[in-house]
Design a protein around this motif. Structure first.
Motif, PDB file in Angstrom:
ATOM      1  N   GLY A  94      42.084  -8.967  48.551  1.00 23.96           N
ATOM      2  CA  GLY A  94      43.136 -10.235  48.580  1.00 23.96           C
ATOM      3  C   GLY A  94      44.351 -10.413  47.651  1.00 23.96           C
ATOM      4  N   ASN A  95      45.047 -11.303  47.940  1.00 26.20           N
ATOM      5  CA  ASN A  95      46.062 -11.342  46.719  1.00 26.20           C
ATOM      6  C   ASN A  95      46.546 -12.583  46.259  1.00 26.20           C
ATOM      7  N   ALA A  96      47.759 -12.757  45.527  1.00 30.79           N
ATOM      8  CA  ALA A  96      47.872 -13.892  44.935  1.00 30.79           C
ATOM      9  C   ALA A  96      48.746 -14.803  45.794  1.00 30.79           C
ATOM     10  N   TYR A  97      49.197 -14.164  46.891  1.00 33.87           N
ATOM     11  CA  TYR A  97      49.808 -15.184  47.900  1.00 33.87           C
ATOM     12  C   TYR A  97      48.949 -15.606  49.197  1.00 33.87           C
ATOM     13  N   ALA A  98      47.573 -15.421  49.023  1.00 42.00           N
ATOM     14  CA  ALA A  98      46.794 -15.497  49.869  1.00 42.00           C
ATOM     15  C   ALA A  98      45.641 -16.352  49.029  1.00 42.00           C
ATOM     16  N   LEU A  99      45.780 -17.381  48.346  1.00 45.44           N
ATOM     17  CA  LEU A  99      44.680 -18.125  47.547  1.00 45.44           C
ATOM     18  C   LEU A  99      44.078 -19.236  48.281  1.00 45.44           C
ATOM     19  N   ASP A 100      44.696 -19.717  49.144  1.00 48.19           N
ATOM     20  CA  ASP A 100      44.546 -20.862  50.141  1.00 48.19           C
ATOM     21  C   ASP A 100      43.170 -20.946  50.715  1.00 48.19           C
ATOM     22  N   GLY A 101      42.410 -20.146  50.652  1.00 44.69           N
ATOM     23  CA  GLY A 101      40.954 -19.936  51.210  1.00 44.69           C
ATOM     24  C   GLY A 101      40.172 -20.365  50.072  1.00 44.69           C
ATOM     25  N   LEU A 102      40.434 -20.492  48.923  1.00 44.26           N
ATOM     26  CA  LEU A 102      39.567 -20.595  48.039  1.00 44.26           C
ATOM     27  C   LEU A 102      39.474 -22.299  47.609  1.00 44.26           C
ATOM     28  N   PRO A 103      38.444 -22.852  47.314  1.00 47.79           N
ATOM     29  CA  PRO A 103      38.331 -24.421  47.135  1.00 47.79           C
ATOM     30  C   PRO A 103      39.104 -24.774  45.826  1.00 47.79           C
ATOM     31  N   SER A 104      39.639 -25.946  45.787  1.00 42.24           N
ATOM     32  CA  SER A 104      40.567 -26.540  44.873  1.00 42.24           C
ATOM     33  C   SER A 104      39.496 -26.758  43.572  1.00 42.24           C
ATOM     34  N   GLY A 105      40.086 -26.586  42.311  1.00 43.78           N
ATOM     35  CA  GLY A 105      39.117 -27.145  41.150  1.00 43.78           C
ATOM     36  C   GLY A 105      37.804 -26.283  41.069  1.00 43.78           C
ATOM     37  N   SER A 106      37.911 -25.125  41.493  1.00 40.29           N
ATOM     38  CA  SER A 106      36.440 -24.417  41.760  1.00 40.29           C
ATOM     39  C   SER A 106      36.541 -23.277  40.337  1.00 40.29           C
ATOM     40  N   PHE A 107      37.546 -23.058  39.366  1.00 34.28           N
ATOM     41  CA  PHE A 107      37.444 -22.153  38.447  1.00 34.28           C
ATOM     42  C   PHE A 107      37.890 -22.794  37.084  1.00 34.28           C
ATOM     43  N   ASP A 108      37.387 -22.312  36.105  1.00 28.19           N
ATOM     44  CA  ASP A 108      37.505 -22.734  34.804  1.00 28.19           C
ATOM     45  C   ASP A 108      38.539 -21.900  34.101  1.00 28.19           C
ATOM     46  N   VAL A 109      38.676 -20.537  34.525  1.00 28.98           N
ATOM     47  CA  VAL A 109      39.609 -19.731  34.085  1.00 28.98           C
ATOM     48  C   VAL A 109      40.196 -18.815  35.068  1.00 28.98           C
ATOM     49  N   VAL A 110      41.579 -18.550  35.264  1.00 29.22           N
ATOM     50  CA  VAL A 110      42.212 -17.600  36.050  1.00 29.22           C
ATOM     51  C   VAL A 110      42.812 -16.505  35.198  1.00 29.22           C
ATOM     52  N   TYR A 111      42.889 -15.554  35.335  1.00 30.75           N
ATOM     53  CA  TYR A 111      43.773 -14.531  34.662  1.00 30.75           C
ATOM     54  C   TYR A 111      44.513 -13.341  35.456  1.00 30.75           C
ATOM     55  N   LEU A 112      45.682 -13.033  35.065  1.00 34.17           N
ATOM     56  CA  LEU A 112      46.302 -11.868  35.681  1.00 34.17           C
ATOM     57  C   LEU A 112      46.581 -10.866  34.427  1.00 34.17           C
TER      58      LEU A 112
END
Length: 271
Positions: A94-112
């Protein structure tokens, strides 16, 4: 990610990255994770997880009550990462331009970690990450500083400006898209984040010789370092870049230096 030449990656480059990144990207990444305060029970998204070294480390921190998902656009690197998968750690292409399949408000931390410069258009990925984070959730990233380029990149640009290489202009999509600290602050703020820290840190490392320096960049850029050149010219370009690098040899090897941006921000808590 989107727009990059992903076809240059090979099983050998993917394996080289697994080995070569342990002393650099992984080391910087562990500091980023410490600054983000990742703890037991956190749900974490690793955007551009590569071969999964850092995600595996994070899975050990979040424990069985947490979850880590690593996504990467390079199938060969995801294959290596999947060997590290466990109950609380998974990987997918997957990639940073196709994150729409993941549910809103589902992560505490995101990192790159060492990924942001591979995003030609940065606004939409940051907006999507903002959506994915819970209120109060944190984003962290490390990336090269545009106004303090790595010495190898500067030498590469100079060599490639000469003939016969200048006849083959490098695709803008296949080169790093670095930002300044001011630009990064604007991007994070524009996406709705509150910036906690942006530092330009000295980024000095040594390679034993020019060939090793180029091999590291080839693995890190998944073959994009000289991928735009015809295969018949690549060996000569490597020799020319190596010759320029020799001017910077020290008893420790070839000194490569630049600066790395280190950023932490959070999504404001709802009122």
């Amino acid at each position: 990610m989107s727009g990059l030449s992903l076809v240059f990656d090979t099983p050998q480059l993917a394996q080289d990255y697994e080995l070569r990144s342990a002393d650099r990207q992984f080391r910087h990444g562990k500091r980023l994770i410490a600054e983000l305060g990742v703890r037991a029970g956190d749900h974490v998204l690793d955007v551009g997880s590569g071969t999964g070294l850092l995600a595996e480390h994070v899975a050990g921190l979040v424990g069985l009550t947490g979850k880590v998902l690593g996504i990467d656009p390079l199938p060969l690197r995801v294959e290596i990462a999947q060997q590290k998968a466990k109950a609380n750690l998974s990987f997918q292409v997957g990639n940073a331009y196709a994150l729409d399949g993941l549910p809103s408000g589902s992560f505490d931390v995101v990192y790159l970690n060492a990924v942001f410069h591979w995003l030609p258009e940065k606004t939409e990925p940051l907006r999507q990450i903002h959506r994915l984070l819970k209120p109060g959730g944190r984003i962290g990233l490390t990336t090269g500083a545009k106004d303090h380029p790595n010495r190898l990149q500067a030498i590469k640009r100079e060599v490639l400006s000469r003939e016969p290489y200048a006849s083959y202009p490098e695709s803008r999509d296949g080169t790093p898209h670095w930002v300044t600290a001011v630009e990064l602050a604007g991007l994070l703020g524009g996406a709705g984040f509150t910036v906690q820290k942006i530092e330009a840190q000295e980024n000095v490392h040594h390679q034993p010789d020019g060939r090793a320096a180029i091999a590291f960049s080839q693995a890190s850029s998944f073959g994009n370092f000289l991928g735009h050149l015809p295969e018949s010219l690549r060996s000569q370009a490597i020799e020319d870049i190596q010759r320029e690098l020799e001017a910077f040899r020290t008893p420790e090897g070839i000194r490569l230096e630049g600066k790395r941006l280190f950023a932490i921000a959070h999504k404001p808590a709802s009122h």
